[in-house]
Design an enzyme around this catalytic site. Structure first.
Site, mmCIF file in Angstrom:
data_model
loop_
_atom_site.group_PDB
_atom_site.id
_atom_site.type_symbol
_atom_site.label_atom_id
_atom_site.label_comp_id
_atom_site.label_asym_id
_atom_site.label_seq_id
_atom_site.Cartn_x
_atom_site.Cartn_y
_atom_site.Cartn_z
ATOM 1 N N LYS A 1 89.850 34.899 30.265
ATOM 2 C CA LYS A 1 89.828 33.437 30.175
ATOM 3 C C LYS A 1 88.918 33.001 29.029
ATOM 4 O O LYS A 1 87.700 33.097 29.114
ATOM 5 C CB LYS A 1 89.303 32.837 31.478
ATOM 6 C CG LYS A 1 89.197 31.332 31.405
ATOM 7 C CD LYS A 1 88.183 30.840 32.408
ATOM 8 C CE LYS A 1 87.445 29.597 32.018
ATOM 9 N NZ LYS A 1 87.560 29.029 30.721
ATOM 10 N N GLU B 1 76.001 37.939 30.751
ATOM 11 C CA GLU B 1 75.349 37.769 29.440
ATOM 12 C C GLU B 1 75.088 36.280 29.293
ATOM 13 O O GLU B 1 76.004 35.504 29.028
ATOM 14 C CB GLU B 1 76.268 38.264 28.315
ATOM 15 C CG GLU B 1 76.636 39.740 28.397
ATOM 16 C CD GLU B 1 75.486 40.665 28.105
ATOM 17 O OE1 GLU B 1 74.401 40.190 27.705
ATOM 18 O OE2 GLU B 1 75.654 41.876 28.291
ATOM 19 N N CYS C 1 73.830 33.089 21.086
ATOM 20 C CA CYS C 1 72.909 33.504 22.150
ATOM 21 C C CYS C 1 71.772 34.299 21.539
ATOM 22 O O CYS C 1 70.609 34.045 21.798
ATOM 23 C CB CYS C 1 73.654 34.308 23.199
ATOM 24 S SG CYS C 1 74.514 35.710 22.495
ATOM 25 N N GLU D 1 66.772 26.659 26.118
ATOM 26 C CA GLU D 1 67.542 27.249 25.036
ATOM 27 C C GLU D 1 67.951 26.125 24.075
ATOM 28 O O GLU D 1 68.428 25.081 24.509
ATOM 29 C CB GLU D 1 68.801 27.904 25.612
ATOM 30 C CG GLU D 1 69.716 28.464 24.550
ATOM 31 C CD GLU D 1 70.903 29.221 25.133
ATOM 32 O OE1 GLU D 1 71.489 28.758 26.125
ATOM 33 O OE2 GLU D 1 71.240 30.288 24.584
HETATM 34 P P1 NAD Z 1 79.412 27.929 29.962
HETATM 35 O O1 NAD Z 1 78.539 28.653 30.915
HETATM 36 O O2 NAD Z 1 79.578 26.480 30.139
HETATM 37 O O3 NAD Z 1 80.897 28.531 29.983
HETATM 38 C C1 NAD Z 1 81.160 29.903 29.740
HETATM 39 C C2 NAD Z 1 82.519 30.255 30.336
HETATM 40 O O4 NAD Z 1 82.418 30.219 31.760
HETATM 41 C C3 NAD Z 1 83.639 29.280 29.975
HETATM 42 O O5 NAD Z 1 84.853 29.989 29.810
HETATM 43 C C4 NAD Z 1 83.700 28.382 31.203
HETATM 44 O O6 NAD Z 1 84.960 27.762 31.375
HETATM 45 C C5 NAD Z 1 83.421 29.361 32.316
HETATM 46 N N1 NAD Z 1 82.847 28.787 33.523
HETATM 47 C C6 NAD Z 1 82.074 27.678 33.635
HETATM 48 N N2 NAD Z 1 81.719 27.476 34.936
HETATM 49 C C7 NAD Z 1 82.278 28.493 35.654
HETATM 50 C C8 NAD Z 1 82.264 28.856 37.045
HETATM 51 N N3 NAD Z 1 81.593 28.144 37.938
HETATM 52 N N4 NAD Z 1 82.935 29.958 37.422
HETATM 53 C C9 NAD Z 1 83.600 30.712 36.516
HETATM 54 N N5 NAD Z 1 83.651 30.422 35.188
HETATM 55 C C10 NAD Z 1 82.998 29.322 34.764
HETATM 56 O O7 NAD Z 1 78.853 28.311 28.530
HETATM 57 P P2 NAD Z 1 79.266 27.720 27.126
HETATM 58 O O8 NAD Z 1 78.677 26.363 26.984
HETATM 59 O O9 NAD Z 1 80.735 27.910 26.909
HETATM 60 O O10 NAD Z 1 78.502 28.758 26.154
HETATM 61 C C11 NAD Z 1 77.188 28.601 25.770
HETATM 62 C C12 NAD Z 1 76.254 29.448 26.612
HETATM 63 O O11 NAD Z 1 76.653 30.822 26.556
HETATM 64 C C13 NAD Z 1 74.832 29.436 26.094
HETATM 65 O O12 NAD Z 1 73.928 29.324 27.155
HETATM 66 C C14 NAD Z 1 74.681 30.793 25.419
HETATM 67 O O13 NAD Z 1 73.378 31.287 25.314
HETATM 68 C C15 NAD Z 1 75.515 31.640 26.291
HETATM 69 N N6 NAD Z 1 75.874 32.833 25.550
HETATM 70 C C16 NAD Z 1 75.331 34.030 25.937
HETATM 71 C C17 NAD Z 1 75.637 35.183 25.226
HETATM 72 C C18 NAD Z 1 75.087 36.519 25.636
HETATM 73 O O14 NAD Z 1 75.680 37.508 25.264
HETATM 74 N N7 NAD Z 1 74.003 36.589 26.382
HETATM 75 C C19 NAD Z 1 76.496 35.100 24.135
HETATM 76 C C20 NAD Z 1 77.009 33.865 23.762
HETATM 77 C C21 NAD Z 1 76.699 32.728 24.497
#
Ligand code: NAD
Length: 476
Positions: A171, A244, A278, A379
């Site tokens: 997804k 992650e 990230c 962050e």
């Molecule tokens: P997000 O958490 O809003 O969404 C990430 C994904 O999870 C999306 O596909 C979203 O639709 C899905 N999602 C959201 N709520 C969910 C739930 N309750 N159950 C299942 N899936 C769900 O994050 P974002 O805004 O898309 O991305 C930014 C964040 O990602 C930042 O905090 C960043 O640090 C983190 N990030 C971490 C890494 C890493 O490797 N540690 C890498 C890149 C980004």
């Protein structure tokens, strides 16, 4: 209109619902996309389970061969895929090309491991029996990806999973599905059997993946709050999880550092992908003697990062991905300034008609940011860097570790004893010493503390897509 990829079908959502993907630089509609839901995830999980029975039984060397061929086909399409990524995500074409390239390379890297699964022989007390530990694929795995690096973060999950013999329901983030679809299509066109990777779209599919009983492992990259929700929900099905999550990587620069190299790495580390990474230099601690010289170099570099539409050749930094993300970073900046921080560079939105319709923001550097400011404690997911002067390494390490996060970290120094101390004491899943903060395929990548757990990249990630099984051979 884009469609989901479920086995041999290119399908709309069961509900018939759709939504628009828009270009963050112009506001224009890029495509209309199916808004999938639980029924679509169910179909995809069934397809993946069906594909698992043949994919997991293939000779591992054959699996490796198929994956290499599929990766080659995808890598031949980088120039086609990059502009799609730029249009939906906002990043510059250069960044999109790099990212698309990394997708194919990651598939190939794990393909090399597909036929190198090792187990163990274990002697047992009874001389007529012996034990083995074998590694088996897990089954159907779920991959949930954010919008900042849609392709590399999808590959981080898909590549080790399918190389180990699993199948996937993937997804993408709802706002960045298109380049991912193109990459998976390219793998299928290159020979990856239908059903091994299925792609479902829309926001509701995330929870449905976590809930689905056929999906045995969930790999999520996303924010820390999302990680907590996914962990709680995955507990219901006792699923394996890799999380992650967010980060706030500290970087310490000591007086004896190579300041030119440090400035280059910090500038790339903070402003690459418009700061939406990230792993990024998000808190900078500079020792007194190096402070002025390094700040000057950082400001000079920031001033060269011309914001603009990622498709324009002279743009050096794309827009932020969404209006909400920009508003969040602007609120964090305002909080710092209200508390007395000084803006050294940037701090606002770039001016000019070409910026009116997009979510543009200037690369920004701040100093004198007081303790407790949101930029230190949260962050910062955008191109804004808080900087603080430190007396020595002791102070730097205390400040660096004073964070709920523990993803990346870096130190710049010529003193190997100082570097070693930093390696020992920085609370993070990764420490770079005098090196650019980039994640390598060869090294396990993942966080500690509120940045999550589990690894992507490296043999470690591959093994996390297998399960150990003990076997006793009796009467031999
Ligand atoms: P997000 O958490 O809003 O969404 C990430 C994904 O999870 C999306 O596909 C979203 O639709 C899905 N999602 C959201 N709520 C969910 C739930 N309750 N159950 C299942 N899936 C769900 O994050 P974002 O805004 O898309 O991305 C930014 C964040 O990602 C930042 O905090 C960043 O640090 C983190 N990030 C971490 C890494 C890493 O490797 N540690 C890498 C890149 C980004």
């Amino acid at each position: 209109m884009a469609t989901m990829i479920i086995e041999g079908e290119r399908t709309r959502a069961a509900s018939g619902k759709t939504y628009e993907v828009r270009n963050p630089a112009t506001g224009e509609v890029v495509d209309q996309v199916p808004a999938g839901g639980a029924a679509d995830v169910d179909k995809a999980a069934q397809a993946a389970a069906k594909a698992f029975s043949s994919w997991s039984r293939l000779a591992p060397a054959k699996r490796a061969e198929i994956l290499h061929k599929a990766a080659r086909n995808m890598l031949g399409k980088v120039e086609e895929i990059a502009p799609i990524l730029t249009k939906e995500q906002g990043k510059t074409l250069l960044e999109s090309r790099l990212e698309a390239q990394r997708f194919g390379e990651n598939i190939a890297w794990f393909a090399d491991l597909a036929d190198k699964i090792h187990g163990e022989h274990v002697s047992l007390p009874d001389t007529t029996t012996y034990g083995l530990v074998v590694r088996k694929p897990i089954g159907v795995t779920g991959a949930i990806v954010p919008w900042n690096f849609p392709l590399t973060l999808a590959a981080n999950k898909v590549a080790p999973s399918i190389a180990a013999g699993n199948t996937v329901v993937l997804k993408p983030a709802s706002t960045t599905p298109l380049a991912t679809l193109a990459c998976i299509e390219a793998l299928i066109e290159g020979g990856l059997p239908e059903g091994v990777v299925n792609v479902v779209l829309g926001t509701a599919t995330g929870e449905a993946i976590v809930d689905h009983p056929l999906i045995r492992k969930i790999a999520l990259t996303g924010s820390t709050p999302t990680g907590k929700k996914v962990m709680a929900r995955a507990a219901e099905g006792l699923k394996k999880i890799t999380l992650e999550l967010g980060g706030s990587d500290p970087c310490i620069v000591l007086d004896d550092a190579d300041l030119e190299a440090a400035a280059r790495a910090i500038s790339i580390g903070r402003f690459f992908n418009c700061g939406q990474a990230c792993l990024a230099v998000k808190r900078l601690y500079i020792q007194e003697g190096a402070y002025d010289a390094l700040m000057e170099k950082l400001v000079a570099r920031a001033s060269k990062l011309k914001p603009g539409n990622g498709l324009d050749k002279d743009s050096r930094m794309g827009p932020m991905h969404t209006e909400t993300q920009r508003a969040e970073v602007e609120a964090q900046l305002k909080d710092a300034v209200d508390r007395g921080a000084k803006v050294v560079y940037g701090g606002g939105r770039p001016k000019g008609a070409e910026y009116d319709k997009g979510w543009f923001i200037e690369p920004t550097i701040l100093e004198n940011v007081p303790d407790g400011a949101r930029m230190w404690t949260e962050e910062v997911f955008g191109p804004a860097l808080p900087v603080r002067k430190i007396k020595d390494l002791d102070e730097g390490l205390v400040l660096a570790n004073n964070s709920q996060f523990g993803l990346g970290s870096s130190i710049w120094t010529a003193n190997m004893a100082a570097a070693r101390r930093a390696v020992d004491e920085l609370e993070a899943g990764y420490t770079w010493v005098n090196a650019l903060q980039i994640a390598h395929d060869e090294l396990p990548f993942g966080g500690t503390k509120q940045s999550g757990f589990g690894k992507e990249h490296g043999v470690e990630a591959f093994l996390q897509y297998t399960e150990e099984k003990s076997v006793v051979y009796g009467g031999v």
